[in-house]
Scaffold this motif. Structure first.
Motif, PDB file in Angstrom:
ATOM      1  N   GLY A 110     -19.694  24.334  49.610  1.00 46.08           N
ATOM      2  CA  GLY A 110     -19.580  23.011  50.216  1.00 46.08           C
ATOM      3  C   GLY A 110     -20.143  21.879  49.395  1.00 46.08           C
ATOM      4  N   VAL A 111     -21.103  22.181  48.523  1.00 43.25           N
ATOM      5  CA  VAL A 111     -21.722  21.140  47.707  1.00 43.25           C
ATOM      6  C   VAL A 111     -20.682  20.378  46.887  1.00 43.25           C
ATOM      7  CG1 VAL A 111     -23.244  20.762  45.710  1.00 43.25           C
ATOM      8  CG2 VAL A 111     -23.995  22.205  47.607  1.00 43.25           C
ATOM      9  N   TYR A 112     -19.655  21.059  46.434  1.00 41.86           N
ATOM     10  CA  TYR A 112     -18.652  20.433  45.571  1.00 41.86           C
ATOM     11  C   TYR A 112     -17.357  20.081  46.315  1.00 41.86           C
ATOM     12  CZ  TYR A 112     -21.701  21.962  41.798  1.00 41.86           C
ATOM     13  OH  TYR A 112     -22.772  22.150  40.964  1.00 41.86           O
ATOM     14  N   HIS A 113     -17.418  20.129  47.637  1.00 42.20           N
ATOM     15  CA  HIS A 113     -16.226  19.831  48.440  1.00 42.20           C
ATOM     16  C   HIS A 113     -16.363  18.455  49.089  1.00 42.20           C
ATOM     17  CE1 HIS A 113     -12.822  20.243  51.050  1.00 42.20           C
ATOM     18  NE2 HIS A 113     -13.535  20.383  52.150  1.00 42.20           N
ATOM     19  N   ASP A 114     -15.352  17.627  48.986  1.00 46.59           N
ATOM     20  CA  ASP A 114     -15.401  16.271  49.535  1.00 46.59           C
ATOM     21  C   ASP A 114     -15.344  16.245  51.057  1.00 46.59           C
ATOM     22  OD1 ASP A 114     -15.583  15.145  47.029  1.00 46.59           O
ATOM     23  OD2 ASP A 114     -13.419  14.867  46.813  1.00 46.59           O
ATOM     24  N   GLY A 115     -14.732  17.262  51.663  1.00 43.98           N
ATOM     25  CA  GLY A 115     -14.606  17.303  53.116  1.00 43.98           C
ATOM     26  C   GLY A 115     -15.696  18.127  53.765  1.00 43.98           C
ATOM     27  N   ASP A 116     -15.413  18.600  54.968  1.00 47.96           N
ATOM     28  CA  ASP A 116     -16.364  19.400  55.728  1.00 47.96           C
ATOM     29  C   ASP A 116     -16.293  20.858  55.286  1.00 47.96           C
ATOM     30  OD1 ASP A 116     -18.244  19.883  57.855  1.00 47.96           O
ATOM     31  OD2 ASP A 116     -16.599  20.762  58.986  1.00 47.96           O
ATOM     32  N   ALA A 117     -17.427  21.539  55.257  1.00 51.91           N
ATOM     33  CA  ALA A 117     -17.470  22.937  54.825  1.00 51.91           C
ATOM     34  C   ALA A 117     -16.640  23.849  55.721  1.00 51.91           C
ATOM     35  CB  ALA A 117     -18.913  23.428  54.783  1.00 51.91           C
ATOM     36  N   TRP A 118     -16.457  23.463  56.981  1.00 50.53           N
ATOM     37  CA  TRP A 118     -15.652  24.287  57.893  1.00 50.53           C
ATOM     38  C   TRP A 118     -14.205  24.377  57.416  1.00 50.53           C
ATOM     39  CZ3 TRP A 118     -16.817  27.996  60.929  1.00 50.53           C
ATOM     40  CH2 TRP A 118     -15.925  28.449  61.908  1.00 50.53           C
ATOM     41  N   ASP A 119     -13.783  23.441  56.567  1.00 50.51           N
ATOM     42  CA  ASP A 119     -12.422  23.462  56.029  1.00 50.51           C
ATOM     43  C   ASP A 119     -12.124  24.786  55.324  1.00 50.51           C
ATOM     44  OD1 ASP A 119     -12.093  20.888  56.941  1.00 50.51           O
ATOM     45  OD2 ASP A 119     -12.394  19.941  54.986  1.00 50.51           O
ATOM     46  N   PHE A 120     -13.132  25.373  54.696  1.00 49.22           N
ATOM     47  CA  PHE A 120     -12.924  26.649  54.004  1.00 49.22           C
ATOM     48  C   PHE A 120     -12.583  27.755  55.000  1.00 49.22           C
ATOM     49  CE2 PHE A 120     -16.127  24.623  51.065  1.00 49.22           C
ATOM     50  CZ  PHE A 120     -15.240  24.370  50.042  1.00 49.22           C
ATOM     51  N   PHE A 121     -13.206  27.708  56.157  1.00 53.92           N
ATOM     52  CA  PHE A 121     -13.049  28.767  57.151  1.00 53.92           C
ATOM     53  C   PHE A 121     -11.745  28.643  57.934  1.00 53.92           C
ATOM     54  CE2 PHE A 121     -17.535  28.381  56.254  1.00 53.92           C
ATOM     55  CZ  PHE A 121     -17.935  29.702  56.127  1.00 53.92           C
ATOM     56  N   THR A 122     -11.155  27.468  57.923  1.00 60.37           N
ATOM     57  CA  THR A 122      -9.885  27.263  58.629  1.00 60.37           C
ATOM     58  C   THR A 122      -8.699  27.266  57.678  1.00 60.37           C
ATOM     59  OG1 THR A 122     -10.144  24.853  58.470  1.00 60.37           O
ATOM     60  CG2 THR A 122     -10.985  25.937  60.469  1.00 60.37           C
TER      61      THR A 122
END
Length: 387
Positions: A110-122
């Protein structure tokens, strides 16, 4: 056997006292670390002080984030991401069990993601870059110390979901059997169930000509079964603890899954249980897996009969393969019960109130499982069998 590419780059430091190298291993990855952990157990056992001293000696600056719960929450992941950004952290050190490591992985991505970390899980985002992760393992169970996956719960909607990426495999993992001596027996048993379930997920496959990995799965299961009661009866038996500790890693580092397509339906079904009721993942699996087995065994009775024979020493009755298969399933349930695990939803005071909801959520993105693809009504039936 299916085509496969196998790579696991996690460096294992196994054995007594290996946590003394935490500092040097972490320093090789960065000079400022997020020390991520759960409750107070690592402090009461003295592990926290030893890890901090090792990091200090190696010149690693430390930022701390504790409070990881057994089913890690996305809210703490978000807090960790902001902390890493604010403090310019360049490595994450997870000290604890699978929940701590899974939380660390989500933070690292998530540190390098511009959006929300939950985006990875969905599935709305893909990992592009991560912070490196190191691990000092205290609970043999999830196998997250060498796996590429993370499982986190979102309090909003009570969703428990997973995602994975090769870059999330920890760079190093320190495994000292002595660090598991103080685990409560229930937590030890949950870990034994969890690692067994990881093997079941790989073993029950439609892939053919997989005798090598069949035998590896069966052998690892037999070792877990052999040593399970010893670690419960003799918590400081180093040799038994070492066997269980390494079995947990082997169960989920992908060695047992090469060349075959695993199922993973039971994990998806269980996630809905622990996502709503917040029970231990291992306990949920002890409930769901026997029910899943009873529901799907006719799909490949021969494989279930083989499982009964090779893992539980049940003689195969060629005139009654179904009876042999069912005897093997009964042994699974008996084993979980013998180590103090619940085997029915009613054992943990869960009724049928949310069966419909859980089944619908489980299949939101399509059928679950590969051995047998399960739709909503199938999942609901498995909950009913588990009741």
């Amino acid at each position: 056997m299916e085509n496969f590419v196998f790579q696991n780059a996690t460096k294992l430091l196994f054995g007594s006292g290996q946590e003394k190298d935490t500092g040097s291993e972490t320093a090789a990855l960065g000079k400022k670390a997020l020390l991520h952990y759960g409750g107070g157990s690592i402090k009461t056992t003295g592990l926290y002080d030893r890890v901090k001293a090792s990091l200090e000696e190696a010149g690693v600056e430390v930022v701390e984030l504790g409070g990881v719960k057994p089913n890690p929450l996305i809210s703490l992941v978000r807090e960790g991401i902001e902390l890493c950004r604010t403090e310019n952290v360049d490595v994450i050190l997870a000290v604890g069990g699978g929940s701590v490591i899974d939380s660390a992985k989500a933070i690292a991505a998530g540190v390098y993601h511009d959006g929300d970390a939950w985006d990875f899980f969905t599935g709305k985002a893909e990992v592009t870059k991560t912070l490196p992760i190191g691990v000092v393992l205290t609970i043999p169970a999830a196998g997250s110390e060498t796996s590429a996956g993370s499982v986190v719960t979102n309090e909003e909607g009570e969703y428990k979901r997973a995602f994975g990426h090769e870059s999330l495999r920890p760079k190093f993992a320190i495994l000292n059997p002595e660090l598991t001596y103080t685990l409560p027996s229930y937590q030890t048993a949950c870990g034994i169930t969890d690692m067994s379930a990881h093997i079941f997920e790989r073993y029950f496959t439609n892939s053919t000509h997989v005798d090598v990995t069949d035998r590896l799965c069966e052998g690892t299961l037999r070792s877990i079964i052999r040593h399970a009661h010893t670690v419960l009866d003799e918590p400081e038996n180093y040799d038994a603890r070492a066997e269980i500790l390494y079995a947990g890693t082997i169960a989920h580092n992908d060695t047992l899954g090469v060349g075959r397509i695993g199922d993973w339906g039971s994990h998806d079904i269980e996630h809905e249980v622990s996502g709503i009721y917040d029970i231990a993942h291992g306990a949920g699996l002890a409930i769901i897996f026997p029910a899943w087995m009873k529901y799907v065994y006719k799909h490949d009775v021969e494989r279930f009969a083989q499982f009964a024979n090779r893992v539980w020493d049940i003689e195969i009755d060629l005139n009654d393969l179904e009876g042999t298969a069912l005897a093997g399933i009964e042994q699974v349930e008996n084993f979980f019960d013998s180590i103090g695990m619940p085997t029915r939803l009613s054992d943990v005071d869960i009724d049928d109130t949310h069966f419909e909801k859980m089944a619908a959520k489980a299949v939101e993105n399509g059928p679950v499982g590969q051995f047998v693809k399960l739709e909503k009504e199938d999942v609901k039936r498995i909950y009913e069998l588990a009741q």
